[in-house]
Design a protein around this motif. Structure first.
Motif, PDB file in Angstrom:
ATOM      1  N   ASN A 199       6.459 -12.531   0.368  1.00 18.65           N
ATOM      2  CA  ASN A 199       7.627 -12.722   1.240  1.00 18.65           C
ATOM      3  C   ASN A 199       8.091 -11.419   1.878  1.00 18.65           C
ATOM      4  OD1 ASN A 199       7.611 -15.458   0.624  1.00 18.65           O
ATOM      5  ND2 ASN A 199       9.055 -15.225  -1.081  1.00 18.65           N
ATOM      6  N   CYS A 200       7.579 -10.293   1.402  1.00 17.80           N
ATOM      7  CA  CYS A 200       7.844  -8.996   2.049  1.00 17.80           C
ATOM      8  C   CYS A 200       6.850  -8.854   3.197  1.00 17.80           C
ATOM      9  CB  CYS A 200       7.689  -7.854   1.049  1.00 17.80           C
ATOM     10  SG  CYS A 200       9.042  -7.666  -0.119  1.00 17.80           S
ATOM     11  N   ARG A 201       7.016  -9.638   4.228  1.00 19.34           N
ATOM     12  CA  ARG A 201       5.966  -9.795   5.227  1.00 19.34           C
ATOM     13  C   ARG A 201       5.800  -8.592   6.154  1.00 19.34           C
ATOM     14  NH1 ARG A 201       7.890 -12.666  10.073  1.00 19.34           N
ATOM     15  NH2 ARG A 201      10.159 -12.825  10.051  1.00 19.34           N
ATOM     16  N   TYR A 202       6.697  -7.607   6.068  1.00 16.51           N
ATOM     17  CA  TYR A 202       6.553  -6.400   6.881  1.00 16.51           C
ATOM     18  C   TYR A 202       5.875  -5.259   6.131  1.00 16.51           C
ATOM     19  CZ  TYR A 202       9.840  -8.762   9.979  1.00 16.51           C
ATOM     20  OH  TYR A 202      10.453  -9.674  10.806  1.00 16.51           O
ATOM     21  N   LEU A 203       5.453  -5.491   4.890  1.00 11.80           N
ATOM     22  CA  LEU A 203       4.895  -4.417   4.074  1.00 11.80           C
ATOM     23  C   LEU A 203       3.675  -3.774   4.729  1.00 11.80           C
ATOM     24  CD1 LEU A 203       4.946  -5.446   0.284  1.00 11.80           C
ATOM     25  CD2 LEU A 203       6.183  -3.573   1.384  1.00 11.80           C
ATOM     26  N   ASN A 204       3.712  -2.454   4.813  1.00 14.00           N
ATOM     27  CA  ASN A 204       2.565  -1.657   5.219  1.00 14.00           C
ATOM     28  C   ASN A 204       1.903  -0.991   4.017  1.00 14.00           C
ATOM     29  OD1 ASN A 204       2.204  -0.715   8.439  1.00 14.00           O
ATOM     30  ND2 ASN A 204       4.072  -1.801   7.949  1.00 14.00           N
ATOM     31  N   SER A 205       2.698  -0.719   2.980  1.00 18.44           N
ATOM     32  CA  SER A 205       2.189   0.018   1.825  1.00 18.44           C
ATOM     33  C   SER A 205       2.761  -0.586   0.549  1.00 18.44           C
ATOM     34  CB  SER A 205       2.579   1.500   1.927  1.00 18.44           C
ATOM     35  OG  SER A 205       2.172   2.213   0.779  1.00 18.44           O
ATOM     36  N   LEU A 206       1.869  -0.952  -0.384  1.00 16.60           N
ATOM     37  CA  LEU A 206       2.260  -1.525  -1.674  1.00 16.60           C
ATOM     38  C   LEU A 206       1.539  -0.764  -2.773  1.00 16.60           C
ATOM     39  CD1 LEU A 206       3.665  -3.702  -3.394  1.00 16.60           C
ATOM     40  CD2 LEU A 206       1.686  -5.178  -2.969  1.00 16.60           C
ATOM     41  N   LYS A 207       2.306  -0.009  -3.576  1.00 12.96           N
ATOM     42  CA  LYS A 207       1.722   0.807  -4.638  1.00 12.96           C
ATOM     43  C   LYS A 207       2.344   0.409  -5.976  1.00 12.96           C
ATOM     44  CE  LYS A 207       0.767   4.722  -1.585  1.00 12.96           C
ATOM     45  NZ  LYS A 207       0.930   6.184  -1.355  1.00 12.96           N
ATOM     46  N   LEU A 208       1.507  -0.163  -6.845  1.00 15.10           N
ATOM     47  CA  LEU A 208       1.963  -0.646  -8.154  1.00 15.10           C
ATOM     48  C   LEU A 208       1.105  -0.060  -9.272  1.00 15.10           C
ATOM     49  CD1 LEU A 208       2.442  -4.431  -7.224  1.00 15.10           C
ATOM     50  CD2 LEU A 208       4.162  -2.606  -7.165  1.00 15.10           C
ATOM     51  N   SER A 209       0.408   1.010  -9.010  1.00 14.65           N
ATOM     52  CA  SER A 209      -0.547   1.579  -9.966  1.00 14.65           C
ATOM     53  C   SER A 209       0.148   2.212 -11.170  1.00 14.65           C
ATOM     54  CB  SER A 209      -1.411   2.632  -9.266  1.00 14.65           C
ATOM     55  OG  SER A 209      -0.605   3.705  -8.802  1.00 14.65           O
ATOM     56  N   HIS A 210      -0.653   2.410 -12.241  1.00 16.64           N
ATOM     57  CA  HIS A 210      -0.200   3.091 -13.452  1.00 16.64           C
ATOM     58  C   HIS A 210       1.053   2.439 -14.039  1.00 16.64           C
ATOM     59  CE1 HIS A 210      -2.885   6.144 -11.683  1.00 16.64           C
ATOM     60  NE2 HIS A 210      -3.100   6.511 -12.938  1.00 16.64           N
ATOM     61  N   ASN A 211       0.918   1.135 -14.293  1.00 19.75           N
ATOM     62  CA  ASN A 211       1.931   0.371 -15.002  1.00 19.75           C
ATOM     63  C   ASN A 211       1.222  -0.498 -16.038  1.00 19.75           C
ATOM     64  OD1 ASN A 211       4.823   0.721 -13.878  1.00 19.75           O
ATOM     65  ND2 ASN A 211       3.605   0.569 -11.999  1.00 19.75           N
ATOM     66  N   ASN A 212       1.885  -1.549 -16.491  1.00 12.53           N
ATOM     67  CA  ASN A 212       1.295  -2.458 -17.474  1.00 12.53           C
ATOM     68  C   ASN A 212       1.279  -3.894 -16.963  1.00 12.53           C
ATOM     69  OD1 ASN A 212       0.844  -0.538 -19.703  1.00 12.53           O
ATOM     70  ND2 ASN A 212       3.068  -0.416 -19.779  1.00 12.53           N
ATOM     71  N   PHE A 213       1.114  -4.061 -15.660  1.00 12.53           N
ATOM     72  CA  PHE A 213       1.058  -5.402 -15.098  1.00 12.53           C
ATOM     73  C   PHE A 213      -0.165  -6.144 -15.636  1.00 12.53           C
ATOM     74  CE2 PHE A 213       3.443  -3.194 -11.616  1.00 12.53           C
ATOM     75  CZ  PHE A 213       4.643  -3.882 -11.801  1.00 12.53           C
ATOM     76  N   SER A 214      -0.003  -7.445 -15.846  1.00  8.54           N
ATOM     77  CA  SER A 214      -1.081  -8.253 -16.409  1.00  8.54           C
ATOM     78  C   SER A 214      -1.232  -9.543 -15.615  1.00  8.54           C
ATOM     79  CB  SER A 214      -0.783  -8.569 -17.884  1.00  8.54           C
ATOM     80  OG  SER A 214       0.449  -9.265 -18.005  1.00  8.54           O
ATOM     81  N   CYS A 251      11.837  -9.630  -2.763  1.00 11.37           N
ATOM     82  CA  CYS A 251      11.624  -9.704  -1.312  1.00 11.37           C
ATOM     83  C   CYS A 251      12.647 -10.595  -0.620  1.00 11.37           C
ATOM     84  CB  CYS A 251      10.206 -10.184  -1.012  1.00 11.37           C
ATOM     85  SG  CYS A 251       8.945  -8.987  -1.517  1.00 11.37           S
ATOM     86  N   ASP A 252      13.416 -11.342  -1.381  1.00 11.25           N
ATOM     87  CA  ASP A 252      14.583 -12.014  -0.814  1.00 11.25           C
ATOM     88  C   ASP A 252      15.736 -11.027  -0.687  1.00 11.25           C
ATOM     89  OD1 ASP A 252      13.291 -14.505  -0.667  1.00 11.25           O
ATOM     90  OD2 ASP A 252      13.820 -14.980  -2.733  1.00 11.25           O
TER      91      ASP A 252
END
Length: 218
Positions: free
Chosen positions: A145-160, A119-120
């Motif tokens: 810090n991505c303060r203008y985000l309207n849509s955040l899609k992080l599905s179907h990964n291996n985030f923990s 986001c920098d």
């Protein structure tokens, strides 16, 4: 991409930006796209149209997956590379596409963590879609810090790990999808009050509303 999301992106107040100041990387969209192409494996040849022999203004606007603010200048509005079969990690060369509003790398075979500096590099993102990849590691708190985000899609990964409470600071966020990962811990209350159960499903370690009534044994 729906017309509504594109209009949201175009409405971003870029007049607030001051590219090229001492604390920022100088914007250079051609350098950005060169680095993205060289930094990713492209077994299906989907980036074959990305050739840089034509140095005329706006030439990159004809590249597959690239949308420009103005077709007469090489200033990238969006990188929409969904389903391109790309492999590798998030390229650091994205920092040269500073005015970009849309980054869609969904349905590829990308891996590794989300760079904390993302986001920098791309402070004006409105749409971030990294779903359907092999990303892993914790969700960086710096996504706030991505303060203008309207849509955040992080599905179907291996985030923990836990969902950063800092994401609650994304006041413009209208769509959130963290489903089908390995996230755990309590869902930050402000996010649980704003987004439905489907935004968090498929993470057995998560607790609290809206996925359960409480955390712990009491």
């Amino acid at each position: 991409m729906s017309p509504l999301l594109l209009l949201l992106a175009l409405a971003l107040p870029l007049a607030l930006a001051t590219p090229g100041s001492a604390s920022e990387t100088q914007e250079d969209d051609v350098r950005c796209l060169r680095g993205v192409k060289s930094g990713l494996k492209d077994p299906d040849g989907r980036l074959s149209s990305w050739t840089f022999g034509n140095t005329s203004a706006g030439a990159v606007c004809d590249f597959s997956g690239i949308t420009c603010w103005n077709p007469q200048e090489s200033r990238v509005l969006g990188l929409s590379l969904a389903g391109f079969g790309l492999q590798g990690t998030v390229p650091s060369a994205l920092k040269y596409c500073r005015s970009t509003n849309i980054l869609d790398l969904s349905k590829n075979a990308l891996e590794g963590p989300i760079p904390p500096a993302l986001c920098d590099w791309l402070p004006f993102l409105v749409i971030l879609d990294l779903s359907g990849n092999r990303f892993s590691g914790p969700l960086p708190s710096e996504l706030a810090n991505c303060r203008y985000l309207n849509s955040l899609k992080l599905s179907h990964n291996n985030f923990s790990g836990q969902i950063p409470a800092s994401l609650s600071r994304l006041e413009r966020l209208k769509s959130l999808d963290l489903s089908e990962n390995r996230l755990d811990g309590q869902i930050p209350p402000q996010l649980s009050a704003t987004f439905p159960k489907e935004s968090f499903s498929g993470n057995p370690g998560l607790c609290g509303r809206p996925v359960s009534s409480h955390c712990g044994r009491d």
